[in-house]
Design a protein around this motif. Structure first.
Motif, PDB file in Angstrom:
ATOM      1  N   TYR A  39      -5.229 -22.369 -50.184  1.00 24.98           N
ATOM      2  CA  TYR A  39      -5.142 -23.398 -51.234  1.00 24.98           C
ATOM      3  C   TYR A  39      -3.914 -24.240 -50.944  1.00 24.98           C
ATOM      4  N   GLY A  40      -4.093 -25.548 -50.774  1.00 32.79           N
ATOM      5  CA  GLY A  40      -3.001 -26.398 -50.315  1.00 32.79           C
ATOM      6  C   GLY A  40      -2.349 -27.245 -51.377  1.00 32.79           C
ATOM      7  N   PHE A  41      -2.541 -26.936 -52.655  1.00 28.90           N
ATOM      8  CA  PHE A  41      -2.036 -27.831 -53.693  1.00 28.90           C
ATOM      9  C   PHE A  41      -0.998 -27.178 -54.602  1.00 28.90           C
ATOM     10  N   TYR A  42      -0.374 -26.112 -54.133  1.00 29.10           N
ATOM     11  CA  TYR A  42       0.641 -25.452 -54.952  1.00 29.10           C
ATOM     12  C   TYR A  42       1.808 -26.381 -55.261  1.00 29.10           C
ATOM     13  N   ASN A  43       2.072 -27.325 -54.383  1.00 34.77           N
ATOM     14  CA  ASN A  43       3.202 -28.238 -54.598  1.00 34.77           C
ATOM     15  C   ASN A  43       3.001 -29.136 -55.823  1.00 34.77           C
ATOM     16  N   LEU A  44       1.768 -29.235 -56.339  1.00 34.73           N
ATOM     17  CA  LEU A  44       1.513 -30.038 -57.527  1.00 34.73           C
ATOM     18  C   LEU A  44       1.956 -29.333 -58.814  1.00 34.73           C
ATOM     19  N   PHE A  45       2.221 -28.041 -58.708  1.00 32.71           N
ATOM     20  CA  PHE A  45       2.542 -27.257 -59.893  1.00 32.71           C
ATOM     21  C   PHE A  45       3.910 -26.616 -59.722  1.00 32.71           C
ATOM     22  N   ASN A  46       4.777 -26.791 -60.716  1.00 32.29           N
ATOM     23  CA  ASN A  46       6.113 -26.206 -60.615  1.00 32.29           C
ATOM     24  C   ASN A  46       6.486 -25.420 -61.870  1.00 32.29           C
ATOM     25  N   GLY A  47       5.493 -25.022 -62.632  1.00 35.15           N
ATOM     26  CA  GLY A  47       5.765 -24.267 -63.856  1.00 35.15           C
ATOM     27  C   GLY A  47       6.079 -22.817 -63.572  1.00 35.15           C
ATOM     28  N   ASN A  48       6.681 -22.184 -64.539  1.00 29.17           N
ATOM     29  CA  ASN A  48       6.930 -20.750 -64.501  1.00 29.17           C
ATOM     30  C   ASN A  48       6.670 -20.253 -65.928  1.00 29.17           C
ATOM     31  N   THR A  49       5.407 -20.267 -66.312  1.00 32.78           N
ATOM     32  CA  THR A  49       5.027 -20.068 -67.704  1.00 32.78           C
ATOM     33  C   THR A  49       4.594 -18.640 -67.974  1.00 32.78           C
ATOM     34  N   ASN A  50       5.190 -18.049 -68.992  1.00 33.96           N
ATOM     35  CA  ASN A  50       4.733 -16.769 -69.493  1.00 33.96           C
ATOM     36  C   ASN A  50       3.797 -17.098 -70.651  1.00 33.96           C
ATOM     37  N   TRP A  51       2.499 -17.084 -70.401  1.00 41.09           N
ATOM     38  CA  TRP A  51       1.515 -17.520 -71.394  1.00 41.09           C
ATOM     39  C   TRP A  51       1.480 -16.600 -72.613  1.00 41.09           C
ATOM     40  N   ILE A  52       1.803 -15.333 -72.423  1.00 42.84           N
ATOM     41  CA  ILE A  52       1.877 -14.413 -73.561  1.00 42.84           C
ATOM     42  C   ILE A  52       2.945 -14.901 -74.537  1.00 42.84           C
ATOM     43  N   ASP A  53       4.132 -15.230 -74.013  1.00 45.08           N
ATOM     44  CA  ASP A  53       5.212 -15.746 -74.870  1.00 45.08           C
ATOM     45  C   ASP A  53       4.824 -17.056 -75.533  1.00 45.08           C
ATOM     46  N   GLN A  54       4.057 -17.884 -74.832  1.00 45.53           N
ATOM     47  CA  GLN A  54       3.684 -19.195 -75.368  1.00 45.53           C
ATOM     48  C   GLN A  54       2.785 -19.084 -76.605  1.00 45.53           C
ATOM     49  N   ILE A  55       1.899 -18.094 -76.643  1.00 47.35           N
ATOM     50  CA  ILE A  55       0.949 -18.036 -77.761  1.00 47.35           C
ATOM     51  C   ILE A  55       1.320 -17.004 -78.828  1.00 47.35           C
ATOM     52  N   THR A  56       2.369 -16.194 -78.579  1.00 46.81           N
ATOM     53  CA  THR A  56       2.747 -15.151 -79.533  1.00 46.81           C
ATOM     54  C   THR A  56       3.522 -15.744 -80.706  1.00 46.81           C
ATOM     55  N   ASN A  57       3.211 -15.256 -81.891  1.00 46.39           N
ATOM     56  CA  ASN A  57       3.926 -15.622 -83.113  1.00 46.39           C
ATOM     57  C   ASN A  57       4.998 -14.557 -83.336  1.00 46.39           C
ATOM     58  N   ASN A  58       6.229 -14.860 -82.945  1.00 45.24           N
ATOM     59  CA  ASN A  58       7.304 -13.875 -83.034  1.00 45.24           C
ATOM     60  C   ASN A  58       7.861 -13.708 -84.442  1.00 45.24           C
ATOM     61  N   GLY A  59       7.559 -14.622 -85.332  1.00 46.82           N
ATOM     62  CA  GLY A  59       8.093 -14.541 -86.694  1.00 46.82           C
ATOM     63  C   GLY A  59       7.006 -14.355 -87.724  1.00 46.82           C
ATOM     64  N   ALA A  60       5.997 -13.539 -87.438  1.00 46.95           N
ATOM     65  CA  ALA A  60       4.884 -13.348 -88.371  1.00 46.95           C
ATOM     66  C   ALA A  60       5.391 -12.790 -89.692  1.00 46.95           C
ATOM     67  N   THR A  61       4.886 -13.352 -90.788  1.00 50.40           N
ATOM     68  CA  THR A  61       5.326 -12.941 -92.116  1.00 50.40           C
ATOM     69  C   THR A  61       4.136 -12.432 -92.935  1.00 50.40           C
ATOM     70  N   VAL A  62       4.470 -11.672 -93.969  1.00 55.03           N
ATOM     71  CA  VAL A  62       3.490 -11.185 -94.933  1.00 55.03           C
ATOM     72  C   VAL A  62       4.021 -11.533 -96.315  1.00 55.03           C
ATOM     73  N   GLN A  63       3.164 -12.138 -97.117  1.00 56.21           N
ATOM     74  CA  GLN A  63       3.524 -12.478 -98.498  1.00 56.21           C
ATOM     75  C   GLN A  63       2.471 -11.865 -99.410  1.00 56.21           C
ATOM     76  N   ASN A  64       2.926 -11.157-100.436  1.00 60.43           N
ATOM     77  CA  ASN A  64       2.021 -10.494-101.361  1.00 60.43           C
ATOM     78  C   ASN A  64       2.559 -10.708-102.773  1.00 60.43           C
ATOM     79  N   THR A  65       1.802 -11.422-103.605  1.00 59.16           N
ATOM     80  CA  THR A  65       2.227 -11.734-104.963  1.00 59.16           C
ATOM     81  C   THR A  65       1.138 -11.312-105.933  1.00 59.16           C
ATOM     82  N   ASN A  66       1.513 -10.610-106.986  1.00 66.03           N
ATOM     83  CA  ASN A  66       0.553 -10.152-107.987  1.00 66.03           C
ATOM     84  C   ASN A  66       1.096 -10.422-109.381  1.00 66.03           C
ATOM     85  N   LEU A  67       0.198 -10.736-110.281  1.00 61.06           N
ATOM     86  CA  LEU A  67       0.528 -10.941-111.679  1.00 61.06           C
ATOM     87  C   LEU A  67      -0.533 -10.220-112.495  1.00 61.06           C
ATOM     88  N   SER A  68      -0.107  -9.401-113.446  1.00 58.17           N
ATOM     89  CA  SER A  68      -1.078  -8.729-114.306  1.00 58.17           C
ATOM     90  C   SER A  68      -0.587  -8.766-115.744  1.00 58.17           C
TER      91      SER A  68
END
Length: 190
Positions: A14-43
Motif C-alpha cells: 500500500y503506497g499511500f501511508y504518507n497521506l495519513f499522519n494521525g495517531n488516533t486512539n479511537w477508543i478514547d475518541q468515543i468513550t464518555n469519561n464523565g458519565a453521570t447518573v441522575q435520579n430524582t423522586n417525589l412522593s
C-alpha cells in the motif's frame, strides 16, 4: 502488517501511508469519561381511616460509557384506597413509564479502525478511513457516535392499571375482586 500481508498475497504494498499522519486512539475518541447518573423522586402520601392515597413521580437520566448513550425515564404512580364501610374497601392503582432508551454504540468499529487517520480533516469535516484498509466496512467511529446514534429513536411507553373491591363477611372471610390491564407501545427509528 498490512504491507506484509499484501506482499505475502503477491500484491504491491500500500503506497499511500504518507497521506495519513494521525495517531488516533479511537477508543478514547468515543468513550464518555464523565458519565453521570441522575435520579430524582417525589412522593406524596396522605390518609385517614376512610381514604389512603399516594402519588409518586420519578426521573432517571443515566449516561453510558460511549458518547451520546443516554437512558431517560419518567415514572409516575397513583394509588388510592377508599373504605366505603367497615366491610367494603375499593381501590385503584395506575403506574406509567415513559422511557427514552439509549442508542447503544459499541467498540467494535473503534477497535478495527486504523489509527493513522485523524478524526477530522483540516476543514473540520469527519475524515474517511482509507478504503483499501477497510474504511468502507468500518467508517469513522466518531462520526457514528456523534451524528448517527443521536438521530435514532427508541422510545417506550407503558401503563399498568388495576382496580379492586374487597368485601369482608362472616368475620372470617374476605372476597377480593381485582382487574388489571397492561398497555405497552414502542416507537423507533434507527
Amino acid at each position: 502488517l498490512y504491507n506484509e500481508r499484501l506482499v505475502n498475497d503477491g500484491a504491491a504494498p500500500y503506497g499511500f501511508y504518507n497521506l495519513f499522519n494521525g495517531n488516533t486512539n479511537w477508543i478514547d475518541q468515543i468513550t464518555n469519561n464523565g458519565a453521570t447518573v441522575q435520579n430524582t423522586n417525589l412522593s406524596i402520601q396522605s390518609g385517614n381511616e376512610s381514604n389512603r392515597i399516594s402519588i409518586g413521580l420519578g426521573y432517571i437520566e443515566e449516561e453510558g460509557i460511549i458518547q451520546n448513550e443516554k437512558l431517560q425515564k419518567v415514572t409516575f404512580n397513583i394509588n388510592d384506597e377508599v373504605n366505603i364501610s367497615k366491610n367494603l374497601k375499593v381501590g385503584i392503582g395506575i403506574n406509567g413509564v415513559k422511557s427514552k432508551l439509549p442508542n447503544l454504540g459499541n467498540y467494535s468499529s473503534a477497535l478495527n479502525a486504523t489509527p493513522i487517520v485523524s478524526p477530522f480533516n483540516s476543514d473540520g469535516i469527519y475524515n474517511q478511513l482509507p478504503i483499501a484498509i477497510g474504511g468502507a466496512q468500518i467508517g469513522n467511529p466518531l462520526l457514528v457516535v456523534n451524528e448517527r446514534l443521536p438521530k435514532n429513536i427508541n422510545d417506550s411507553y407503558r401503563f399498568v392499571g388495576n382496580i379492586f373491591a374487597e368485601l369482608k363477611f362472616l368475620n372470617a372471610f374476605t372476597y377480593r375482586a381485582a382487574y388489571s390491564g397492561n398497555y405497552k407501545v414502542r416507537k423507533g427509528r434507527g
